[in-house]
Design an enzyme around this catalytic site. Structure first.
Site, PDB file in Angstrom:
ATOM      1  N   ALA A 164       0.477  -1.273  -0.065  1.00 60.37           N
ATOM      2  CA  ALA A 164       0.118   0.237  -0.095  1.00 60.37           C
ATOM      3  C   ALA A 164       1.081   1.076   0.131  1.00 60.37           C
ATOM      4  O   ALA A 164       0.161   2.459  -0.191  1.00 60.37           O
ATOM      5  CB  ALA A 164      -0.697   0.046   1.153  1.00 60.37           C
ATOM      6  N   THR A 165       2.008   1.107   0.433  1.00 58.10           N
ATOM      7  CA  THR A 165       2.535   2.312   1.002  1.00 58.10           C
ATOM      8  C   THR A 165       3.009   3.141  -0.623  1.00 58.10           C
ATOM      9  O   THR A 165       2.831   3.999  -1.096  1.00 58.10           O
ATOM     10  CB  THR A 165       3.981   2.243   1.080  1.00 58.10           C
ATOM     11  OG1 THR A 165       3.744   2.013   3.363  1.00 58.10           O
ATOM     12  CG2 THR A 165       5.090   3.291   1.635  1.00 58.10           C
ATOM     13  N   ASN A 223      -5.556   2.871  11.369  1.00 59.37           N
ATOM     14  CA  ASN A 223      -5.161   1.912  11.169  1.00 59.37           C
ATOM     15  C   ASN A 223      -4.391   1.738  13.140  1.00 59.37           C
ATOM     16  O   ASN A 223      -4.576   0.653  13.888  1.00 59.37           O
ATOM     17  CB  ASN A 223      -3.832   1.940  10.292  1.00 59.37           C
ATOM     18  CG  ASN A 223      -3.573   2.621  10.882  1.00 59.37           C
ATOM     19  OD1 ASN A 223      -4.018   4.077  10.831  1.00 59.37           O
ATOM     20  ND2 ASN A 223      -2.114   3.026  11.441  1.00 59.37           N
ATOM     21  N   SER A 243      -2.582  -3.236   0.845  1.00 54.05           N
ATOM     22  CA  SER A 243      -1.416  -4.367   1.650  1.00 54.05           C
ATOM     23  C   SER A 243      -2.023  -6.121   1.528  1.00 54.05           C
ATOM     24  O   SER A 243      -2.963  -5.684   2.819  1.00 54.05           O
ATOM     25  CB  SER A 243      -0.647  -4.675   2.255  1.00 54.05           C
ATOM     26  OG  SER A 243       0.001  -2.982   1.868  1.00 54.05           O
ATOM     27  N   ALA A 244      -1.177  -6.883   1.123  1.00 53.70           N
ATOM     28  CA  ALA A 244      -1.980  -8.156   0.703  1.00 53.70           C
ATOM     29  C   ALA A 244      -1.627  -8.334   2.195  1.00 53.70           C
ATOM     30  O   ALA A 244      -2.641  -9.425   2.462  1.00 53.70           O
ATOM     31  CB  ALA A 244      -1.187  -9.305   0.294  1.00 53.70           C
ATOM     32  N   THR A 254       9.935  -6.756 -12.019  1.00 47.76           N
ATOM     33  CA  THR A 254       9.698  -8.390 -12.578  1.00 47.76           C
ATOM     34  C   THR A 254       8.326  -8.492 -11.283  1.00 47.76           C
ATOM     35  O   THR A 254       8.323  -7.942 -10.011  1.00 47.76           O
ATOM     36  CB  THR A 254      11.123  -9.338 -12.487  1.00 47.76           C
ATOM     37  OG1 THR A 254      11.831  -9.298 -12.785  1.00 47.76           O
ATOM     38  CG2 THR A 254      10.635 -10.278 -12.257  1.00 47.76           C
ATOM     39  N   CYS A 286       4.493   1.610  11.655  1.00 47.02           N
ATOM     40  CA  CYS A 286       5.055   2.177  10.539  1.00 47.02           C
ATOM     41  C   CYS A 286       6.109   3.350  11.831  1.00 47.02           C
ATOM     42  O   CYS A 286       7.045   3.665  11.665  1.00 47.02           O
ATOM     43  CB  CYS A 286       4.866   3.023   9.513  1.00 47.02           C
ATOM     44  SG  CYS A 286       4.443   1.728   8.493  1.00 47.02           S
TER      45      CYS A 286
END
Length: 383
Positions: free
Chosen positions: A71-72, A152, A200-201, A242, A329
């Site tokens: 997400a960042t 969050n 984010s996963a 990649t 963070c």
């Protein structure tokens, strides 16, 4: 180590997700952008299947899903990637809030050095943003409004749907940081108009190191976002590098699982919350919630324990409960939480506050044992 209650920092990976990734690592060795052999075709098929799984969860088309490192990075692309369009259109005004993740706040602040004007709106003491305070700041030159769906630190759900419909009529781009809501508030996201969305996963029991940027088409055109890094043309030129096939497969699997279980998961996380509140009430400890409980997602509580230093509590109870006092963070920064400060809470209350977050797999029996130990230690610290 005790019970893990810091899911908002990172949720434990689902076993089915891990199995999917291991299968890819073992059996699919190709680069998804290799066009000359079957290995590349197989890897590309895995990526495109994952893209469809993400799209299905969010109710968007697969062509609107772009994989990133998290997400960042997605937030940075959504904001910085509009610079060229802003210069062409003369729209260089951005609106956000003071309780956003640093990935948004620091990015919009950096845009000031590029000639952008930023409006940062404070929340109410409930932790929720007043949509009228956001919308009243929209101007003719407003380029973007960027807001998180669920905070969050507090778990407070923001009124993104009303804001989204207003901005659509005003032709202002809307970016949602859905990191804490994706896979949880599924219907709410599907029903909200927006142009860009990030997640984010690893917040929905997928792997760390992979995330998504959704770019919604309008009149068959994607938002005017350009890549902010140089390299290849992977992800249709939006994000070079990649593609990590196994991580992407894990992200897709996590989204597939979330889509099939989110309603049941909400009931399970609600049951955990009810258990935590029941234990607090039975203990007689003096406590209060930071943020209005009526606006809070079912897997998060931000809790003030009267007279109990959060730092002392976390150190004293780390063998029983994994909790935090804010975003991972910013955990190295011992300054008071900027989110709780923006809500107008006193320094003493902030110092006595911790964040507790959990998942549908949280063991209630273990919770009753280990969280009660935390409460007992808290009562001793408060004496």
């Amino acid at each position: 180590m005790g019970i893990y209650l810091d899911y908002n920092a990172s949720a434990p990976i689902d076993e089915a997700v891990l199995d999917t990734m291991i299968d890819v690592y073992r059996n699919y060795i190709g680069n998804a952008d290799s066009r000359t052999h079957d290995y590349g075709d197989q890897a590309r098929g895995i990526v495109e299947n994952a893209r469809k799984q993400v799209a299905s969860l969010l109710g968007v088309s697969a062509g609107e899903v772009f994989f990133t490192s998290g997400a960042t990075e997605s937030n940075n692309i959504a904001i910085q990637g509009l610079e060229a369009y802003a210069v062409r259109s003369g729209k260089k005004h951005i609106i956000t809030s003071s309780i956003e993740h640093k990935a948004v706040l620091e990015t919009v602040k950096a845009m000031v050095t590029k000639g952008f004007e930023i409006d940062i709106v404070d929340p109410e003491q409930s932790g929720q943003l007043d949509p009228d305070k956001i919308l009243s700041r929209v101007r003719e030159d407003t380029l973007l409004v960027s807001l998180m769906h669920v905070n969050n630190e507090t778990g407070i759900i923001q009124p993104i749907e009303k804001i989204g419909y207003f901005l659509r009529e005003k032709n202002v781009l809307f970016h949602i940081d859905a990191t804490q809501s994706c896979g949880k508030l599924v219907d709410e996201l599907r029903n909200t108009p927006y142009d860009m969305l990030s997640f984010s996963a690893h917040k929905l029991r997928g792997p760390q190191g992979v995330g998504v940027l959704v770019l919604r088409k309008k009149k068959y055109k994607l938002p005017p976002v350009k890549a902010i890094m140089y390299g290849g043309q992977q992800e249709r030129g939006i994000r070079p590098g990649t593609i990590p096939v196994a991580l992407v497969a894990g992200c897709g699997k996590a989204c597939e699982l979330a889509e099939s279980t989110y309603a049941d998961n909400r009931m399970k996380t609600q049951a955990v919350r009810d258990c935590i509140i029941g234990l607090l009430n039975e203990s007689g400890i003096k406590y209060s919630f930071n943020g209005a409980l009526e606006y809070c997602i079912s897997n998060t509580l931000n809790l003030c324990l009267e007279g109990v230093s959060s730092e002392a509590l976390m150190i004293s109870t780390k063998n029983y409960c994994g909790i935090s006092n804010g975003s991972a963070c910013t955990s190295k920064n011992y300054a008071p939480s900027y989110v709780l400060t923006a809500m107008g809470l006193s320094p003493e209350r902030i110092e006595n506050s911790v964040r507790i977050s959990w998942g549908p797999d949280t063991d209630i029996n273990l919770l009753k044992t280990d969280f009660m130990k935390l409460i007992e230690i808290a009562k001793m610290l408060a004496q």
